[in-house]
Design a protein around this motif. Structure first.
Motif, PDB file in Angstrom:
ATOM      1  N   ASN A  20       0.868  -1.173   0.000  1.00  0.00           N
ATOM      2  CA  ASN A  20       0.000   0.000   0.000  1.00  0.00           C
ATOM      3  C   ASN A  20       0.904   1.221   0.000  1.00  0.00           C
ATOM      4  O   ASN A  20       1.631   1.465   0.974  1.00  0.00           O
ATOM      5  N   LEU A  21       0.894   1.962  -1.098  1.00  0.00           N
ATOM      6  CA  LEU A  21       1.780   3.115  -1.241  1.00  0.00           C
ATOM      7  C   LEU A  21       1.436   4.235  -0.271  1.00  0.00           C
ATOM      8  O   LEU A  21       2.282   5.082   0.022  1.00  0.00           O
ATOM      9  N   ASP A  22       0.214   4.269   0.223  1.00  0.00           N
ATOM     10  CA  ASP A  22      -0.224   5.340   1.113  1.00  0.00           C
ATOM     11  C   ASP A  22      -0.299   4.863   2.558  1.00  0.00           C
ATOM     12  O   ASP A  22      -1.172   5.272   3.323  1.00  0.00           O
ATOM     13  N   GLY A  23       0.640   4.010   2.922  1.00  0.00           N
ATOM     14  CA  GLY A  23       0.649   3.433   4.262  1.00  0.00           C
ATOM     15  C   GLY A  23       1.489   4.229   5.239  1.00  0.00           C
ATOM     16  O   GLY A  23       1.785   5.417   5.045  1.00  0.00           O
ATOM     17  N   THR A  24       1.920   3.530   6.272  1.00  0.00           N
ATOM     18  CA  THR A  24       2.727   4.133   7.334  1.00  0.00           C
ATOM     19  C   THR A  24       4.065   3.417   7.489  1.00  0.00           C
ATOM     20  O   THR A  24       4.806   3.688   8.432  1.00  0.00           O
ATOM     21  N   GLY A  25       4.356   2.505   6.565  1.00  0.00           N
ATOM     22  CA  GLY A  25       5.602   1.755   6.649  1.00  0.00           C
ATOM     23  C   GLY A  25       5.504   0.510   7.499  1.00  0.00           C
ATOM     24  O   GLY A  25       6.525  -0.028   7.936  1.00  0.00           O
ATOM     25  N   SER A  26       4.294   0.026   7.725  1.00  0.00           N
ATOM     26  CA  SER A  26       4.151  -1.223   8.477  1.00  0.00           C
ATOM     27  C   SER A  26       4.609  -2.383   7.598  1.00  0.00           C
ATOM     28  O   SER A  26       4.522  -2.318   6.365  1.00  0.00           O
ATOM     29  N   TYR A  27       5.085  -3.452   8.225  1.00  0.00           N
ATOM     30  CA  TYR A  27       5.653  -4.555   7.451  1.00  0.00           C
ATOM     31  C   TYR A  27       5.472  -5.883   8.163  1.00  0.00           C
ATOM     32  O   TYR A  27       5.385  -5.952   9.391  1.00  0.00           O
ATOM     33  N   ASP A  28       5.412  -6.917   7.374  1.00  0.00           N
ATOM     34  CA  ASP A  28       5.379  -8.304   7.855  1.00  0.00           C
ATOM     35  C   ASP A  28       5.973  -9.149   6.739  1.00  0.00           C
ATOM     36  O   ASP A  28       5.257  -9.629   5.858  1.00  0.00           O
ATOM     37  N   ASN A  29       7.284  -9.273   6.748  1.00  0.00           N
ATOM     38  CA  ASN A  29       8.009  -9.920   5.658  1.00  0.00           C
ATOM     39  C   ASN A  29       8.649 -11.216   6.135  1.00  0.00           C
ATOM     40  O   ASN A  29       9.408 -11.211   7.105  1.00  0.00           O
ATOM     41  N   GLN A  30       8.319 -12.295   5.457  1.00  0.00           N
ATOM     42  CA  GLN A  30       8.830 -13.607   5.830  1.00  0.00           C
ATOM     43  C   GLN A  30       9.248 -14.358   4.573  1.00  0.00           C
ATOM     44  O   GLN A  30       8.406 -14.854   3.831  1.00  0.00           O
ATOM     45  N   THR A  31      10.563 -14.391   4.363  1.00  0.00           N
ATOM     46  CA  THR A  31      11.106 -15.053   3.178  1.00  0.00           C
ATOM     47  C   THR A  31      11.900 -16.308   3.518  1.00  0.00           C
ATOM     48  O   THR A  31      12.334 -17.016   2.623  1.00  0.00           O
ATOM     49  N   GLY A  32      12.122 -16.543   4.798  1.00  0.00           N
ATOM     50  CA  GLY A  32      12.982 -17.646   5.201  1.00  0.00           C
ATOM     51  C   GLY A  32      14.454 -17.267   5.223  1.00  0.00           C
ATOM     52  O   GLY A  32      15.308 -18.098   5.546  1.00  0.00           O
ATOM     53  N   ILE A  33      14.766 -16.010   4.887  1.00  0.00           N
ATOM     54  CA  ILE A  33      16.154 -15.517   4.864  1.00  0.00           C
ATOM     55  C   ILE A  33      16.220 -14.327   5.822  1.00  0.00           C
ATOM     56  O   ILE A  33      15.758 -13.227   5.495  1.00  0.00           O
ATOM     57  N   GLY A  34      16.786 -14.542   6.992  1.00  0.00           N
ATOM     58  CA  GLY A  34      16.730 -13.547   8.056  1.00  0.00           C
ATOM     59  C   GLY A  34      17.260 -12.178   7.678  1.00  0.00           C
ATOM     60  O   GLY A  34      16.598 -11.156   7.901  1.00  0.00           O
ATOM     61  N   PHE A  35      18.452 -12.127   7.096  1.00  0.00           N
ATOM     62  CA  PHE A  35      19.031 -10.829   6.747  1.00  0.00           C
ATOM     63  C   PHE A  35      18.193 -10.128   5.678  1.00  0.00           C
ATOM     64  O   PHE A  35      17.989  -8.905   5.744  1.00  0.00           O
ATOM     65  N   PHE A  36      17.706 -10.881   4.709  1.00  0.00           N
ATOM     66  CA  PHE A  36      16.876 -10.307   3.649  1.00  0.00           C
ATOM     67  C   PHE A  36      15.578  -9.740   4.222  1.00  0.00           C
ATOM     68  O   PHE A  36      15.152  -8.640   3.847  1.00  0.00           O
ATOM     69  N   ASP A  37      14.956 -10.457   5.152  1.00  0.00           N
ATOM     70  CA  ASP A  37      13.759  -9.932   5.819  1.00  0.00           C
ATOM     71  C   ASP A  37      14.066  -8.603   6.497  1.00  0.00           C
ATOM     72  O   ASP A  37      13.274  -7.650   6.423  1.00  0.00           O
TER      73      ASP A  37
END
Length: 195
Positions: A20-37
């Motif tokens: 969502n481009l008009d958000g607040t920068g909230s995130y929930d990213n889970q790729t299985g790669i800790g540093f990348f997350d």
């Protein structure tokens, strides 16, 4: 709402990206790669783009396919959320320091993908993360997001600091570029009338 959801399924990865481009920068990213997350979290937080990413990839081989395909899907989501780009500022830049590292980013949401990459990461890995994948991610993101993206490292000794400064610098430039221009909110930001 300037938002989008992209799913990408291949024999190597299964990825879902919602932004969502008009958000607040909230995130929930889970790729299985800790540093990348951690880097994706920085991208969301400092661009103020809400971001939820789920990625399952062939990590038993290495991280390459997951990182690259996440960049592809995130770029596609950005392009979809921007639509015809009416009213956006279009350009963004940031000179970002992080301890020993300083990274300069300039970008144009031009629909003409191009990457200039002058970043040197002095170690081959950050933990178990291959540092060459930082460039792979931004190549995929710029290509599929239609971004002219210039990234220059001006200073840096520590690979973690350089990589993180890069993600934060791109994020801050992206934040500027996707904003609505209050003086031209009804216009495509190009004399051609299309981007």
């Amino acid at each position: 709402m300037r938002s989008a959801t992209i799913t990408r399924q291949t024999a190597e990865t299964d990825i879902s990206v919602t932004i969502n481009l008009d958000g607040t920068g909230s995130y929930d990213n889970q790729t299985g790669i800790g540093f990348f997350d951690h880097m994706l979290d920085q991208l969301a937080r400092h661009s103020l783009i809400d971001m939820t990413i789920r990625a399952k990839g062939d990590l038993h081989i290495d991280d390459h396919h997951t990182v690259e395909d996440t960049g592809i899907a995130l770029g596609q989501a950005l392009a979809q959320a921007l639509g015809d780009k009416r009213g956006i500022v279009r350009y963004g830049s940031c000179l970002l320091p992080m301890d020993d590292a300083q990274v300069r980013t300039a970008l144009d949401l031009s629909a003409r993908p191009y990457l200039i990459w002058n970043v040197t990461l002095p170690t081959a890995q950050i933990g178990s993360f291959d540092t060459e994948l930082v460039r792979e991610f931004f190549t995929a993101f710029a290509t599929h997001g239609g971004i002219t993206l210039h990234v220059d490292m001006l200073h840096g000794i520590n690979s973690h600091h350089i990589a993180e400064a890069t993600f934060k610098s791109v994020a801050r430039a992206l934040r500027q570029a996707v904003e609505t221009d209050p003086r031209k909110a009804d216009a495509i930001p190009s004399t051609k009338g299309a981007l």
